[in-house]
Design a protein around this motif. Structure first.
Motif, PDB file in Angstrom:
ATOM      1  N   GLY A  91       0.737  -1.166   0.244  1.00 34.68           N
ATOM      2  CA  GLY A  91      -0.282  -0.035  -0.442  1.00 34.68           C
ATOM      3  C   GLY A  91       0.407   1.291  -0.167  1.00 34.68           C
ATOM      4  N   ARG A  92       0.022   2.935  -0.435  1.00 35.50           N
ATOM      5  CA  ARG A  92       0.756   4.070  -0.512  1.00 35.50           C
ATOM      6  C   ARG A  92       2.437   3.739  -1.525  1.00 35.50           C
ATOM      7  NH1 ARG A  92      -1.630   2.725   3.771  1.00 35.50           N
ATOM      8  NH2 ARG A  92       0.240   2.098   5.413  1.00 35.50           N
ATOM      9  N   GLU A  93       2.591   2.739  -2.500  1.00 35.12           N
ATOM     10  CA  GLU A  93       3.207   2.825  -3.216  1.00 35.12           C
ATOM     11  C   GLU A  93       3.071   3.822  -3.807  1.00 35.12           C
ATOM     12  OE1 GLU A  93       6.356  -0.964  -2.026  1.00 35.12           O
ATOM     13  OE2 GLU A  93       4.649  -1.355  -3.779  1.00 35.12           O
ATOM     14  N   SER A  94       4.247   4.272  -5.060  1.00 34.05           N
ATOM     15  CA  SER A  94       4.140   5.279  -6.407  1.00 34.05           C
ATOM     16  C   SER A  94       4.352   3.941  -7.461  1.00 34.05           C
ATOM     17  CB  SER A  94       5.185   5.918  -6.072  1.00 34.05           C
ATOM     18  OG  SER A  94       6.108   5.108  -6.058  1.00 34.05           O
TER      19      SER A  94
END
Length: 405
Positions: free
Chosen positions: A189-192
């Motif tokens: 989660g919350r990765e580019s």
């Protein structure tokens, strides 16, 4: 005692084994020559590739000395075979990331590199000025996004912008190594997804087409909203391996991890449909040692490990150690992109590899040479692709035109 040998044009290789015949002429390697046991002459593997395409574009690569300086007796010959650029509608420019490869591509195509001024200001900003007209021309910009990746990427974007504002007809960015290709999905989660972001930057800067070599994953092509020509570096490496004359019964192709099985399977099919082995790496928890398992038989065989890139060489080095434990006679490492982040050189030169075969999509510093290293040139492969893109001609159409009486 082994002697250092530099090979700039290997005409002795079997040109019929490569999809692009002149890939055989572009091998440039720095390695130590020594006798290699276990070879045989009659039952050797062959590269199952298409027949060579004799197109007649360009000349065999002439070695580039001191990056751009040539001796006088080569200078005159070069000018005689150079395309008349005053009437040409194709221009080739090089960034600062890999000028030696750009020069080799220009040699193959029979062109001169375009004149361009690239410099850094004191605060690190990049300045680009084209020093010749590109109005109405098809422009090709050669710039891999190798380390320092952000510097080279920004330089490429500014080069594209300069060409667009100079009224170039079409702008093709030739990216032999696409540096952000590994950030192609979210693993948590919350990765580019940096590969998509970089694709958007290149597209919005004004590029009309992308030409790249051995992307880390095929889905990266879908991140671009412009055409992408994905060139495989396999023909160059396969052509070189065919010259080793290794017995086909002794050969096994190994994938260093489960994610590279498709790549290794395709590679094995071209090597007389060689058997396949897989290194299965598992980690059962954080701060827990990895468990390495081997799927397949390598005992008494010559193992060829295939990957798209070598970064720190941790995975491929551990895989090679496992292959030796399982009885492999020799281990070869083959990859297209040699990133060579520390401590890659220490791992690769430790003696576990018979030979490490790479290409020059990224520049290799002379300090990173070691006895087992062999560098092959992809200049002819990229140069031929550029010609076909410029001529709006695919491989199939070229073959048809040649075979039609």
């Amino acid at each position: 005692m082994a002697s250092l040998t530099t090979i700039s044009s290997s005409k002795s290789l079997s040109s019929s084994s490569s999809l692009f015949a002149r890939c055989s002429l572009g091998h440039k390697s720095v390695r130590y020559t020594e006798s290699r046991p276990g070879t045989c002459g009659s039952n050797t593997f062959k590269c199952d590739m298409a027949q060579p395409v004799n197109i007649g574009n360009g000349k065999p690569m002439i070695p580039v000395l001191n990056e751009r300086t040539l001796p006088k007796f080569l200078e005159s010959a070069r000018m005689e075979t150079t395309v008349n650029r005053k009437g040409a509608k194709i221009k080739l420019f090089s960034g600062t990331a890999n000028p030696a490869l750009s020069q080799e591509i220009a040699w193959y195509m029979g062109l001169e590199l375009g004149k361009i001024n690239i410099k850094r200001f004191a605060d690190g900003e990049i300045y680009v000025q084209l020093q010749e007209s590109v109005r109405g021309c098809d422009v090709y910009l050669v710039q891999p996004t190798c380390p320092p990746a952000n510097e080279n990427l920004m330089e490429l974007l500014i080069m594209v912008d300069a060409c667009r504002r100079a009224s170039a007809k079409n702008i093709t960015v030739v990216i032999p190594y696409f540096g952000y290709a590994r950030a192609d999905r979210k693993t948590q989660g919350r990765e580019s997804i940096a590969a998509k972001l970089v694709a958007n930057l290149i597209t919005e800067s004004g590029a009309n087409r992308v030409l790249s070599c051995d992307l880390h994953s095929g889905q990266s092509m879908g991140y671009f909203d412009i055409p992408v020509d994905h060139v495989q570096g396999q023909p160059v490496i396969l052509d070189y391996l065919a010259s080793k004359r290794i017995c086909s019964d002794d050969l096994v192709v190994v994938s260093p991890d489960v994610g590279g099985v498709a790549r290794a399977r395709a590679f094995a099919k071209k090597l007389s449909d060689a058997p396949l082995a897989i290194v299965d790496k598992r980690r059962h928890g954080h701060n827990v040692a990895e468990v390495m398992n081997l799927i397949g038989d390598v005992k008494g065989k010559v193992a060829v490990m295939v990957d798209d890139m070598i970064d720190t060489a941790g995975t491929i080095a551990k895989g090679a150690e496992l292959l030796h434990q399982e009885g492999a006679r020799e281990v070869y490492a083959c990859c297209t992109h040699a990133v060579f982040s520390p401590p890659a050189i220490e791992r690769l030169s430790s003696g576990i590899f018979q030979e490490v075969v790479i290409t020059n999509t990224l520049p290799v510093a002379e300090k990173n040479y070691f006895p087992q290293l062999t560098v092959l040139s992809v200049a002819n492969l990229l140069g031929e692709t550029i010609w076909r893109v410029h001529d709006d001609c695919s491989e199939r159409r070229r073959l048809t035109a040649r075979d039609t009486p």
